[in-house]
Design a protein around this motif. Structure first.
Motif, PDB file in Angstrom:
ATOM      1  N   PRO A  65     -73.134  46.415  -8.036  1.00  0.00           N
ATOM      2  CA  PRO A  65     -74.542  46.890  -7.873  1.00  0.00           C
ATOM      3  C   PRO A  65     -75.644  45.876  -7.458  1.00  0.00           C
ATOM      4  O   PRO A  65     -76.462  45.855  -6.864  1.00  0.00           O
ATOM      5  N   HIS A  66     -75.100  44.574  -7.840  1.00  0.00           N
ATOM      6  CA  HIS A  66     -76.050  43.484  -7.713  1.00  0.00           C
ATOM      7  C   HIS A  66     -75.800  42.832  -6.351  1.00  0.00           C
ATOM      8  O   HIS A  66     -76.766  42.129  -5.899  1.00  0.00           O
ATOM      9  N   MET A  67     -74.896  43.391  -5.755  1.00  0.00           N
ATOM     10  CA  MET A  67     -74.581  42.761  -4.326  1.00  0.00           C
ATOM     11  C   MET A  67     -73.968  43.996  -3.705  1.00  0.00           C
ATOM     12  O   MET A  67     -72.575  43.711  -3.344  1.00  0.00           O
ATOM     13  N   PRO A  68     -74.464  45.085  -3.184  1.00  0.00           N
ATOM     14  CA  PRO A  68     -74.032  46.180  -2.711  1.00  0.00           C
ATOM     15  C   PRO A  68     -73.236  45.938  -1.437  1.00  0.00           C
ATOM     16  O   PRO A  68     -72.312  46.920  -1.368  1.00  0.00           O
ATOM     17  N   CYS A  69     -73.321  45.003  -0.774  1.00  0.00           N
ATOM     18  CA  CYS A  69     -72.459  44.986   0.371  1.00  0.00           C
ATOM     19  C   CYS A  69     -71.224  44.213   0.161  1.00  0.00           C
ATOM     20  O   CYS A  69     -70.338  44.528   1.120  1.00  0.00           O
ATOM     21  N   LYS A  70     -71.041  43.775  -0.828  1.00  0.00           N
ATOM     22  CA  LYS A  70     -69.844  42.906  -1.280  1.00  0.00           C
ATOM     23  C   LYS A  70     -68.836  44.212  -1.346  1.00  0.00           C
ATOM     24  O   LYS A  70     -69.026  45.207  -2.285  1.00  0.00           O
ATOM     25  N   GLY A  71     -67.697  44.233  -0.796  1.00  0.00           N
ATOM     26  CA  GLY A  71     -66.552  45.294  -1.000  1.00  0.00           C
ATOM     27  C   GLY A  71     -66.892  46.702  -0.202  1.00  0.00           C
ATOM     28  O   GLY A  71     -65.921  47.358  -0.222  1.00  0.00           O
ATOM     29  N   SER A  72     -67.792  46.245   0.502  1.00  0.00           N
ATOM     30  CA  SER A  72     -68.225  47.508   1.613  1.00  0.00           C
ATOM     31  C   SER A  72     -66.964  47.996   2.665  1.00  0.00           C
ATOM     32  O   SER A  72     -66.742  49.125   2.488  1.00  0.00           O
ATOM     33  N   GLY A  73     -66.323  47.166   3.045  1.00  0.00           N
ATOM     34  CA  GLY A  73     -65.195  47.351   3.778  1.00  0.00           C
ATOM     35  C   GLY A  73     -64.097  48.019   2.971  1.00  0.00           C
ATOM     36  O   GLY A  73     -63.367  48.995   3.502  1.00  0.00           O
ATOM     37  N   TYR A  74     -63.900  47.650   2.055  1.00  0.00           N
ATOM     38  CA  TYR A  74     -62.853  48.018   0.925  1.00  0.00           C
ATOM     39  C   TYR A  74     -63.152  49.453   0.517  1.00  0.00           C
ATOM     40  O   TYR A  74     -62.352  50.407   0.463  1.00  0.00           O
ATOM     41  N   ARG A  75     -64.261  49.983   0.410  1.00  0.00           N
ATOM     42  CA  ARG A  75     -64.904  50.992  -0.045  1.00  0.00           C
ATOM     43  C   ARG A  75     -64.924  52.195   0.977  1.00  0.00           C
ATOM     44  O   ARG A  75     -65.207  53.274   0.678  1.00  0.00           O
ATOM     45  N   CYS A  76     -64.993  51.651   2.250  1.00  0.00           N
ATOM     46  CA  CYS A  76     -64.947  52.470   3.457  1.00  0.00           C
ATOM     47  C   CYS A  76     -63.952  53.629   3.591  1.00  0.00           C
ATOM     48  O   CYS A  76     -62.766  53.187   3.338  1.00  0.00           O
ATOM     49  N   ILE A  77     -64.196  54.807   3.728  1.00  0.00           N
ATOM     50  CA  ILE A  77     -63.261  55.877   4.065  1.00  0.00           C
ATOM     51  C   ILE A  77     -63.449  56.067   5.616  1.00  0.00           C
ATOM     52  O   ILE A  77     -64.435  56.207   6.315  1.00  0.00           O
ATOM     53  N   ARG A  78     -62.061  55.831   6.195  1.00  0.00           N
ATOM     54  CA  ARG A  78     -62.039  55.848   7.523  1.00  0.00           C
ATOM     55  C   ARG A  78     -60.969  56.775   8.018  1.00  0.00           C
ATOM     56  O   ARG A  78     -59.622  56.839   7.659  1.00  0.00           O
ATOM     57  N   ILE A  79     -61.275  57.572   9.126  1.00  0.00           N
ATOM     58  CA  ILE A  79     -60.405  58.281   9.741  1.00  0.00           C
ATOM     59  C   ILE A  79     -60.555  57.936  11.401  1.00  0.00           C
ATOM     60  O   ILE A  79     -61.508  58.079  11.930  1.00  0.00           O
ATOM     61  N   ASN A  80     -59.273  57.167  11.870  1.00  0.00           N
ATOM     62  CA  ASN A  80     -59.503  56.791  13.246  1.00  0.00           C
ATOM     63  C   ASN A  80     -58.220  56.953  13.951  1.00  0.00           C
ATOM     64  O   ASN A  80     -57.202  56.227  14.150  1.00  0.00           O
ATOM     65  N   HIS A  81     -58.021  58.350  14.135  1.00  0.00           N
ATOM     66  CA  HIS A  81     -56.548  58.879  14.676  1.00  0.00           C
ATOM     67  C   HIS A  81     -55.542  58.420  13.782  1.00  0.00           C
ATOM     68  O   HIS A  81     -54.448  58.723  13.881  1.00  0.00           O
ATOM     69  N   LYS A  82     -55.990  58.172  12.325  1.00  0.00           N
ATOM     70  CA  LYS A  82     -54.982  57.796  11.474  1.00  0.00           C
ATOM     71  C   LYS A  82     -55.606  58.258  10.212  1.00  0.00           C
ATOM     72  O   LYS A  82     -56.920  58.054   9.838  1.00  0.00           O
ATOM     73  N   MET A  83     -55.310  59.125   9.112  1.00  0.00           N
ATOM     74  CA  MET A  83     -55.868  59.707   8.195  1.00  0.00           C
ATOM     75  C   MET A  83     -55.988  58.530   7.109  1.00  0.00           C
ATOM     76  O   MET A  83     -55.260  57.963   6.775  1.00  0.00           O
TER      77      MET A  83
END
Length: 162
Positions: A57-75
């Motif tokens: 919470p003190h660095m909201p962008c830290k870990g954003s890629g890890y927390r990203c939910i992604r569907i890109n022709h792969k579930m």
């Protein structure tokens, strides 16, 4: 911070993200309310566990890629696991959800984009209660993404060398 405290801190963001995906599934009319409830509970648990040591919470962008939910022709594996619990195959899931979906679940903000060049839409946004620098309060994780991204035309080829 105890696991219970961590869950409380990210509860709104997780509930928002899962609610969005559940609404996408609900609009198809092919999944029962009972199945959707099981899916929701399963995905909320999976995200809480997945984000457990990656919520800052003190660095909201830290870990954003890890927390990203992604569907890109792969579930996304977390969505796939939750859908398996209600008996949906990967093939069925691909028919029900967009083939390109990015969902960012960050402290104080949940946003999504459908398609690679789609607009980023905010589902939930809140101002952190702790004091942060003025610069941090003006630029969200998605704003950093937008600033650093220029979308090349489809005919443009970019090469990267090491």
């Amino acid at each position: 911070m105890s696991p219970g405290e961590e869950l409380i801190k990210m509860k709104t963001e997780i509930t928002t993200a899962v609610g969005f995906i559940t609404r996408l599934l609900r609009t198809t009319g092919l999944i029962s309310d009972e199945q959707l409830q099981h899916f929701t509970e399963s995905l909320e648990k999976a995200l809480a566990e997945h984000y457990r040591h990656h919520w800052f919470p003190h660095m909201p962008c830290k870990g954003s890629g890890y927390r990203c939910i992604r569907i890109n022709h792969k579930m996304d594996p977390l969505i796939a696991r939750a859908s398996n619990i209600i008996g949906l195959s990967s093939r069925q899931l691909f028919q029900l959800l967009p083939s390109e979906l990015t969902l960012w679940v960050d402290p104080f903000e949940v946003s999504y984009r459908i398609g690679e060049d789609g607009s980023i839409c905010v589902l939930y946004e809140n101002v952190p209660s702790s004091a942060i620098s003025p610069l941090d309060s003006m630029i969200s994780c998605k704003d950093e993404f937008r600033i650093g991204r220029s979308s090349p035309s489809k005919s443009y080829m970019m090469t990267v060398s090491s």
